[in-house]
Design a protein around this motif. Sequence first.
Motif, PDB file in Angstrom:
ATOM      1  N   ASN A  93       1.006  -1.271   0.119  1.00 27.08           N
ATOM      2  CA  ASN A  93       0.045   0.086   0.035  1.00 27.08           C
ATOM      3  C   ASN A  93       0.790   1.134   0.011  1.00 27.08           C
ATOM      4  OD1 ASN A  93      -1.397   2.240   1.638  1.00 27.08           O
ATOM      5  ND2 ASN A  93      -2.979   0.984   1.243  1.00 27.08           N
ATOM      6  N   ILE A  94       1.897   1.463   0.779  1.00 28.40           N
ATOM      7  CA  ILE A  94       2.651   2.574   0.905  1.00 28.40           C
ATOM      8  C   ILE A  94       3.436   2.722  -0.103  1.00 28.40           C
ATOM      9  CG2 ILE A  94       4.457   3.545   2.357  1.00 28.40           C
ATOM     10  CD1 ILE A  94       3.512   1.811   4.600  1.00 28.40           C
ATOM     11  N   ALA A  95       4.121   1.692  -0.802  1.00 34.46           N
ATOM     12  CA  ALA A  95       4.719   1.931  -2.040  1.00 34.46           C
ATOM     13  C   ALA A  95       4.027   2.164  -3.466  1.00 34.46           C
ATOM     14  CB  ALA A  95       5.681   0.579  -2.386  1.00 34.46           C
ATOM     15  N   VAL A  96       2.871   1.670  -3.491  1.00 34.21           N
ATOM     16  CA  VAL A  96       2.352   1.550  -4.838  1.00 34.21           C
ATOM     17  C   VAL A  96       1.417   2.900  -4.860  1.00 34.21           C
ATOM     18  CG1 VAL A  96       0.547   0.743  -6.344  1.00 34.21           C
ATOM     19  CG2 VAL A  96       2.074  -1.097  -5.343  1.00 34.21           C
ATOM     20  N   LEU A  97       0.956   3.356  -3.758  1.00 31.00           N
ATOM     21  CA  LEU A  97       0.175   4.698  -3.784  1.00 31.00           C
ATOM     22  C   LEU A  97       0.957   5.785  -4.153  1.00 31.00           C
ATOM     23  CD1 LEU A  97      -2.152   4.568  -0.713  1.00 31.00           C
ATOM     24  CD2 LEU A  97      -2.607   3.531  -2.993  1.00 31.00           C
ATOM     25  N   ALA A 138      -8.740  -8.506  -1.605  1.00 33.06           N
ATOM     26  CA  ALA A 138      -7.654  -9.423  -1.938  1.00 33.06           C
ATOM     27  C   ALA A 138      -7.169 -10.082  -0.793  1.00 33.06           C
ATOM     28  CB  ALA A 138      -6.586  -8.905  -2.639  1.00 33.06           C
ATOM     29  N   ARG A 139      -7.227  -9.750   0.368  1.00 32.54           N
ATOM     30  CA  ARG A 139      -6.922 -10.285   1.664  1.00 32.54           C
ATOM     31  C   ARG A 139      -5.567 -10.372   2.007  1.00 32.54           C
ATOM     32  NH1 ARG A 139     -11.285 -15.205   2.845  1.00 32.54           N
ATOM     33  NH2 ARG A 139      -9.969 -14.896   4.799  1.00 32.54           N
ATOM     34  N   PHE A 140      -4.732  -9.573   1.231  1.00 32.07           N
ATOM     35  CA  PHE A 140      -3.222  -9.531   1.676  1.00 32.07           C
ATOM     36  C   PHE A 140      -2.927  -8.648   2.803  1.00 32.07           C
ATOM     37  CE2 PHE A 140      -2.703 -10.627  -2.790  1.00 32.07           C
ATOM     38  CZ  PHE A 140      -1.978 -11.998  -2.618  1.00 32.07           C
ATOM     39  N   GLY A 141      -3.945  -8.208   3.515  1.00 29.31           N
ATOM     40  CA  GLY A 141      -3.880  -7.253   4.681  1.00 29.31           C
ATOM     41  C   GLY A 141      -4.071  -5.920   4.006  1.00 29.31           C
ATOM     42  N   PRO A 142      -4.927  -5.205   4.985  1.00 26.99           N
ATOM     43  CA  PRO A 142      -5.322  -3.809   4.485  1.00 26.99           C
ATOM     44  C   PRO A 142      -4.132  -2.499   4.675  1.00 26.99           C
ATOM     45  CG  PRO A 142      -5.996  -4.341   6.563  1.00 26.99           C
ATOM     46  CD  PRO A 142      -5.542  -5.462   6.272  1.00 26.99           C
ATOM     47  N   GLY A 143      -4.361  -1.555   4.107  1.00 19.18           N
ATOM     48  CA  GLY A 143      -3.343  -0.328   4.242  1.00 19.18           C
ATOM     49  C   GLY A 143      -3.509   0.085   5.654  1.00 19.18           C
ATOM     50  N   PRO A 144      -2.712   0.915   6.249  1.00 19.76           N
ATOM     51  CA  PRO A 144      -2.854   1.626   7.369  1.00 19.76           C
ATOM     52  C   PRO A 144      -4.044   1.935   7.798  1.00 19.76           C
ATOM     53  CG  PRO A 144      -0.833   2.295   6.385  1.00 19.76           C
ATOM     54  CD  PRO A 144      -1.660   1.503   5.491  1.00 19.76           C
ATOM     55  N   ARG A 145      -4.699   2.775   6.838  1.00 21.04           N
ATOM     56  CA  ARG A 145      -6.080   3.239   7.434  1.00 21.04           C
ATOM     57  C   ARG A 145      -7.309   2.334   7.104  1.00 21.04           C
ATOM     58  NH1 ARG A 145      -2.475   5.347   4.600  1.00 21.04           N
ATOM     59  NH2 ARG A 145      -1.541   7.347   5.171  1.00 21.04           N
TER      60      ARG A 145
END
Length: 232
Positions: A93-97, A138-145
């Motif tokens: 999440n952090i990298a792609v966004l 997708a259930r890989f774990g959500p982003g921080p928010r």
Amino acid sequence: MALKPLPPLGYLPLGEHPLRRLPQLFTGLALYGFSLSVMVRSSLGVNPWSVLYEGVARHTGLSFGTVNAVLGALVLLLWIPLKQRPRFGTVANIAVLACASDLGLALIPRDLDLAARVALLIGGVLLNGVSVALYVGARFGPGPRDGLMTGASAATGRSLRFVRTLMEITVLTLGWLLGGTVGVGTVLYAATVGPVTQALLPRFGYRPTDPSSRPPHDRCAPAADGPRPVRI
């Protein structure tokens, strides 16, 4: 009105159907980052978190991106009492966004007419809700928010729609008090992203075809005196 049952959203390991889930994860994250840039180019108001980033940047002198990363790390600390843990999807999440947002800002022209800006705003809000349902589902774990959203929903028994809307309004208020720019698009986003995500999560939530591969909490219903299920 009865709430639709939420599909399982617990983390599944990378080896669980990666060819099915990884494209959904990265598509969702890329669309999320792109949707942020779409709303920025509309010049009619950004999402509440971006209002907060702008307000903090005004007072600290840090760049918008740096504030985004710092506040994302601070949000992860709020996961601790909710018993949430960062996963592969959290890091992605952090990298792609960041990359997708920069690409969108480079591709979308500035100084568009009002009709085009309204179209960008509406499209950006809808695209944002779709993208959240994709990468969370997708259930890989959500982003921080979003991990904060799902964790708070599970801990309190309140619906995702309620928790998400409350989060967005709280962040919006803090950002506005710090001097962040608020527009009609900000209000539209805060009021609608929760319901859009609610409507689409049942469609995009991944369910294993082999019941034996599911985490224990996905294979059986919770006990009457156990934790409350997440609702949408």
